[in-house]
Scaffold this motif. Structure first.
Motif, short mmCIF file in Angstrom:
data_model
loop_
_atom_site.label_atom_id
_atom_site.label_comp_id
_atom_site.label_asym_id
_atom_site.label_seq_id
_atom_site.Cartn_x
_atom_site.Cartn_y
_atom_site.Cartn_z
N SER A 400 -1.89 8.41 1.46
CA SER A 400 -2.43 7.77 2.65
C SER A 400 -1.56 8.10 3.87
O SER A 400 -0.37 8.33 3.75
CB SER A 400 -2.47 6.24 2.43
N GLY A 401 -2.17 8.07 5.04
CA GLY A 401 -1.43 8.35 6.27
C GLY A 401 -2.33 9.07 7.26
O GLY A 401 -3.48 9.38 6.97
N GLN A 426 -4.86 1.11 0.64
CA GLN A 426 -4.27 1.78 1.80
C GLN A 426 -2.75 1.81 1.74
O GLN A 426 -2.07 1.62 2.76
CB GLN A 426 -4.74 1.11 3.09
N GLY A 454 6.29 10.74 4.84
CA GLY A 454 6.66 9.36 4.53
C GLY A 454 6.28 9.01 3.09
O GLY A 454 7.10 8.51 2.32
N TYR A 483 6.24 8.48 10.58
CA TYR A 483 5.08 7.74 10.10
C TYR A 483 4.02 7.97 11.17
O TYR A 483 3.83 7.15 12.09
CB TYR A 483 5.41 6.26 9.94
#
Ligand code: TPP
Ligand code: MG
Length: 564
Positions: A400-401, A426, A454, A483
């Motif tokens: 995720s990201g 998430q 991250g 991030y």
């Protein structure tokens, strides 16, 4: 025999073949009994990783995933992965050692049932030596038949007690539920009346193995085909496939879905992601949802017609009910040609935002630090190049990201079992471990883990597992030294961003330290070592530290933050 042995033996008789975990004293005997019964044990380095591996494996095989953890911290470490599994309706059984009921002062004491319930998992327990096998079978069958994540507490005193050898009562085969005749007639009428029908298939369609039935029905009424992100790849190769509906939809897919006069969700929740908070449903469009569970219908969006029934059986019944009445629907030669021309993200023009650097990055086996001159590759250019390089038979898992749309949109997958999308919670940091589980479920395919820097560093302990298992995995890290999701969300508001930015990390060198090949990529030419690695022998994994340009946030991110 001991209850711990009986549990392991019973599980292998129930069909367990593979178990993931981290072994401590509390799950030592059960795990060994599973192995003695013929199951394969896959040791992870962190229980969070083990949970994600079991989740990824179960998603891809469709079988009950097994996770074995120590009491207390073994379980709490696993909770994020367990939560993702529970929210995704992954059939998963967690064998969670627990302290004896009388051990009220034990350091390991936690309320396992409360913990399970708080994340949406079912709580089970080996209540006594006499009931232990029945308790286990109930937990296993709940996971299997209801696609639930079940946390089974196994108190140490019960595990250490004697019981009779397990007897597994036969369980009757459960048949999928057909829809009612009235619902079939209503849906057939809606399809007959529709001029621009679109089918959106979700995880339920995938689980039901309904591709062929959906395609036949779509052919009969001229429907276009799309999927939720979780079912990406389901219609791969069909000329009317629009690929994913939602934040990852191509401009063409979004245009055609929005212009539909009938949207039918098949085993698909039509949630805010798949329907862009409803903006993909045009004014006046009729919305139908087909699902085999009553609570799913209308849970996310108001629907005009809800059909309770198995996806494949509903398709077949409606096809018979249409009896050739439907017309060409949405389909025309011109549209087919447009889908062929504009239907993939890589066909959509974009300005390359890569920045020129000096020296190219280090080669796969350079062994030295990244020598790049600061150039950065556009993540779209990177992903398109990888799509060309990597064999089509691949298994793509995505963390995720901000980066996550690039692999989801620009990497094609051979079918829905070639894509593992763990986004129900998430959480970042799950992608590498779920890629391991998915890879073990699809040994013939090249596993690809797509991660942000991250998430990669959060889940990095499982890099040792990838190496130890000798998985020929490509781990591509979209490295923006941040991030990025937070940077792009808060950057425009001129907030301080020091908490979400990091100095450069040489992730290729980190990969080499674990025993992988490692390459730093700052421009397309830096991908040459990837080609070399692919040529063989692929005897160790490849970490690609892609230093990506990130001047602007991804266009789907805005959609994601609407969901907060
Ligand atoms: C476990 C967890 N912690 C924090 C977050 C909040 N969060 C969402 S995206 C993100 C950034 C992820 O960074 P990276 O993996 O580098 O991907 P990028 O956004 O930079 O592409 C963070 C911290 C989260 N979703 N999950
Ligand atoms: Mg990042």
């Amino acid at each position: 025999m001991l209850v711990s042995e009986a549990v392991g033996t019973a599980l292998t008789r129930l069909g367990a073949t593979t178990v993931f975990g981290v072994v401590g004293s509390g799950n030592f005997h059960v795990t060994n009994a599973l192995i003695a019964g013929g199951a394969r044990f896959v040791a992870a380095r962190h229980e969070g990783g083990a949970a994600c591996m079991a989740d990824g494996w179960a998603r891809v095989t469709g079988e009950v995933g097994l996770l074995s953890v120590h009491q207390g911290p073994g379980l709490t470490n696993a909770m994020t992965g367990i939560t993702e599994a529970a929210k995704s309706r992954t059939p998963l059984l967690v064998l969670a050692a627990d302290v004896a009921g009388s051990a009220v002062r034990s350091n390991f004491r936690i309320d396992v049932a409360a913990l399970a319930a708080s994340v949406g998992a079912e709580a089970g327990r080996l209540h006594s030596p006499g009931s232990a096998v029945a308790d286990l079978i109930r937990a296993y069958r709940t996971a299997q038949a209801q696609r639930r994540t079940v946390v089974l507490a196994m108190p140490l005193d019960v595990q250490a007690a004697q019981c009779d050898p397990p007897v597994i009562p036969p369980s009757p085969a459960l048949r999928p539920c057909p829809p009612s005749a009235e619902s079939v007639a209503e849906l057939a009428a809606a399809l007959t009346a529709a001029q621009r029908p679109v089918f959106v298939a979700g995880r339920g369609a995938r689980v039901a193995g309904a591709r062929g039935d959906l395609e036949r029905l779509a052919d009969a009424c001229g429907a276009l085909l799309a999927t939720s992100a979780a079912a990406k790849g389901l219609f791969r190769g069909n000329p009317w496939d629009l690929d994913v509906s939602g934040g990852f939809a191509t401009p063409l897919a979004a245009e055609l879905i929005t212009a539909a006069d009938l949207v039918v969700g098949w085993g698909c929740s039509l949630n805010m992601w798949t329907m862009r908070h409803g903006r993909l449903i045009g004014p006046g469009a009729t919305v139908v949802q087909v699902d085999d569970e009553v609570p799913a219908i209308g849970a996310h969006r108001p629907v005009d017609l809800g059909v309770v029934g198995d996806v494949a059986l509903t398709c077949r019944a409606v096809l018979a009910g249409l009896a050739g009445r439907a017309g060409a629907g949405y389909r025309s030669p011109g549209l087919r040609e447009r889908i062929a021309r504009e239907g993939r993200w890589r066909d959509v023009p974009y300005p390359d935002e890569g920045t020129a650097g000096g020296e190219p990055g280090g080669g796969a086996d350079a062994g030295g630090p990244d020598t790049g001159g600061g150039g950065r590759i556009d993540p779209r250019t990177l992903t398109i190049a990888l799509d060309d390089l990597l064999p089509a038979e691949r298994m793509v898992a995505v963390d995720s990201g901000n980066f996550m749309g690039y692999p989801s949109m620009f990497l094609s997958v051979p079918d829905a079992s070639g894509f593992c999308f763990t986004q129900a919670y998430q959480s970042i940091g799950l992608g590498l471990a779920s890629a391991i589980g998915a890879a073990l479920a699809q040994p013939g395919r090249l596993p690809v883990a797509a991660l942000g820097d991250g998430g990669a560093l959060m889940g990095v302990s499982e890099l040792e597992t990838v190496v130890r298992l000798r998985l020929p995995m490509v781990i591509v890290v979209y490295d923006d030294e941040a991030y990025g999701a937070e940077v792009h969300h808060f950057g425009p508001g001129r907030h301080p961003l020091d908490t979400v930015r990091f100095p450069p990390a040489d992730i290729a060198a980190i990969g080499r330290g674990f025993g992988c090949a490692g390459v730093t990529v700052r421009c397309p030419a830096d991908l040459a070592p990837v080609r070399e690695w692919l040529a063989g022998p692929r005897d160790r994994p490849l970490v690609i530290d892609a230093k990506v340009a990130s001047a602007t946030g991804s266009w789907w991110l805005e959609e994601a933050f609407r969901g907060h």
